[in-house]
Write an enzyme that holds these catalytic residues in place. Structure first.
Site, mmCIF file in Angstrom:
data_model
loop_
_atom_site.group_PDB
_atom_site.id
_atom_site.type_symbol
_atom_site.label_atom_id
_atom_site.label_comp_id
_atom_site.label_asym_id
_atom_site.label_seq_id
_atom_site.Cartn_x
_atom_site.Cartn_y
_atom_site.Cartn_z
ATOM 1 N N SER A 175 0.829 -1.215 0.000
ATOM 2 C CA SER A 175 0.000 0.000 0.000
ATOM 3 C C SER A 175 0.858 1.257 0.000
ATOM 4 C CB SER A 175 -0.894 0.071 1.246
ATOM 5 O OG SER A 175 -1.466 -1.151 1.508
ATOM 6 N N GLU B 89 -4.470 7.125 2.307
ATOM 7 C CA GLU B 89 -4.933 5.832 2.822
ATOM 8 C C GLU B 89 -6.094 6.022 3.801
ATOM 9 O OE1 GLU B 89 -1.839 3.053 3.201
ATOM 10 O OE2 GLU B 89 -2.986 1.668 4.438
ATOM 11 N N ASP C 155 4.969 3.094 7.552
ATOM 12 C CA ASP C 155 5.201 2.481 6.237
ATOM 13 C C ASP C 155 5.647 3.522 5.224
ATOM 14 O OD1 ASP C 155 4.216 0.354 7.595
ATOM 15 O OD2 ASP C 155 2.355 0.174 6.460
#
Ligand code: GLA
Length: 380
Positions: free
Chosen positions: A118, A150, A162
């Site tokens: 992602s 996101e 991330d």
């Protein structure tokens, strides 16, 4: 549909996945995490098309979609939302900066396996558009807008780890990131004679994103209750375990467990880094095992396949530590194992996993690599 073979790129971007050694579910609790970018990646090829409509093709999904720059809204197709969200949030920050473009996306990052396909998708998109249109976004702006994409378009209220690792990764280094201040320090990833190996369970339970948001809510509930008595605290990570213990009878059991886990895991990350810096790999491995134990029993984001692999690894003296990695409910375990025993261990683990679940186990051998980068241009 775009033709992959005749596509002349103006900008090409490599965007890596990430591992996380320790500090799981800690980023949104304001604590320390220890991720790194890896050599498995998504490659993006961009070209300008001088129109208001953009076309994006995923060669893995063998599908493409068109995006109207004047009307960007959520799609029913999940992967498209990562792209749409990034374009939308760049436009919020720098209105009118994104013009017509086409993009081809190819990936060797397994999806849903906890190595952050992602963030690789979001940050690769952000970096590519930044380069293509010379938008002038800083790394931190790309990190934050990718996370925002996101939240708003995909619906997962992820933390910042991330995206930070995908953008800031450095070859052969781990990133010790303080998710409260976003200050970070690079730590040499020297595990020799041991090495890090991922084992992909090849399961990805559908609970993952809904339960993820539930964990965030539970942590917020715990923090709010603790702040009533101790307003000085602004994150669960900073609260001493002994202070959390005071709330054992006050908080619902699960909420209490989440809070205690967050407080302990933050401290365990610090302990693990100290072990690494002192070359105490046994101590480091023990931190990994304790982290898994917390994720399994207190944070409850593991699953039977992950637990089986971690338990299985404990039978091997040459494995110093193992734990589930990433959001959980499937995906990979991360294992610290004597390099010369990697093959033997993988063979044993594969056979045992097959017998137990009638499923393939896929080892992922990784190198710690640089973050998202522009690689070359083949424009003629
Ligand atoms: C997912 C999220 C991250 C982080 C991890 C768990 O990967 O995207 O922000 O919370 O789970 O550590």
């Amino acid at each position: 549909m775009l033709d992959i073979n005749s596509f002349n790129s103006d900008v090409i971007i490599d965007s890596p996945g990430r591992i996380n050694l320790i500090g799981e579910h800690i980023d949104y609790n304001g604590g320390l995490v220890l991720p790194a970018a890896i050599d498995k990646k998504i490659t993006f090829r961009f070209r300008k098309n001088n129109s208001e409509t953009c076309e994006i093709l995923s060669s893995n999904f063998k599908s493409s979609f068109k995006l109207d720059l004047k009307d960007i809204s959520r799609s029913e197709t999940e992967w498209q939302n990562y792209i749409l969200g990034v374009v939308y949030h760049i436009n919020v920050l720098k209105p009118g900066s994104v013009k017509g473009f086409d993009c081809i996306i190819e990936s060797n990052l397994p999806l849903g396996s906890g190595i952050s396909s992602s963030a690789a998708l979001e940050c690769g998109m952000a970096k590519g558009l930044n380069e293509l249109f010379d938008i002038g976004l800083t790394d931190l702006q790309m990190i934050k807008l990718s996370r925002d994409a996101e939240h708003t378009f995909v619906g997962t209220k992820c933390g910042i780890m991330d995206q930070f690792a995908v953008v800031k990764g450095k070859e052969n280094n781990l990133i010790l990131l303080d998710c409260d201040t976003l200050e970070y320090k690079l730590i040499p990833a020297d595990f020799s004679p041991y090495t890090v190996v991922l084992l992909n369970t090849n399961v990805s339970h559908s609970l993952a994103s809904s339960e993820y948001n539930v964990r965030r809510d539970e942590c917020n509930t715990a923090l709010a209750a603790i702040q009533k008595k101790y307003p000085r605290y602004s994150s669960l990570a900073e609260i001493e375990p002994s202070v959390i213990e005071e709330f054992k009878q006050i908080l619902p059991e699960k909420v209490f467990n989440r809070a205690l886990y967050a407080s302990q895991e933050h401290r365990r990350t610090l302990e693990a880094v100290q072990c690494l810096e002192a070359n105490d790999l046994t101590g480091f491995g023990d931190c990994l095992y304790r982290s898994h134990n917390g994720l399994q029993h207190m944070y409850e984001v593991s699953c039977k396949e992950l637990d089986f692999l971690v338990d299985f690894s404990k039978k091997f003296d040459d494995v110093l530590g193992a734990r589930m990695m990433g959001g959980g409910f499937g995906g990979c375990t991360i294992n610290l194992i004597l390099e010369e025993k990697v093959e033997e261990f993988i063979e044993n683990a594969k056979a045992a996993y097959q017998e137990k679940f009638d499923l393939d186990l896929s080892p992922i051998i990784i190198k710690i690599s640089n973050g998202v980068s522009k690689i070359e241009s083949d424009a003629r």
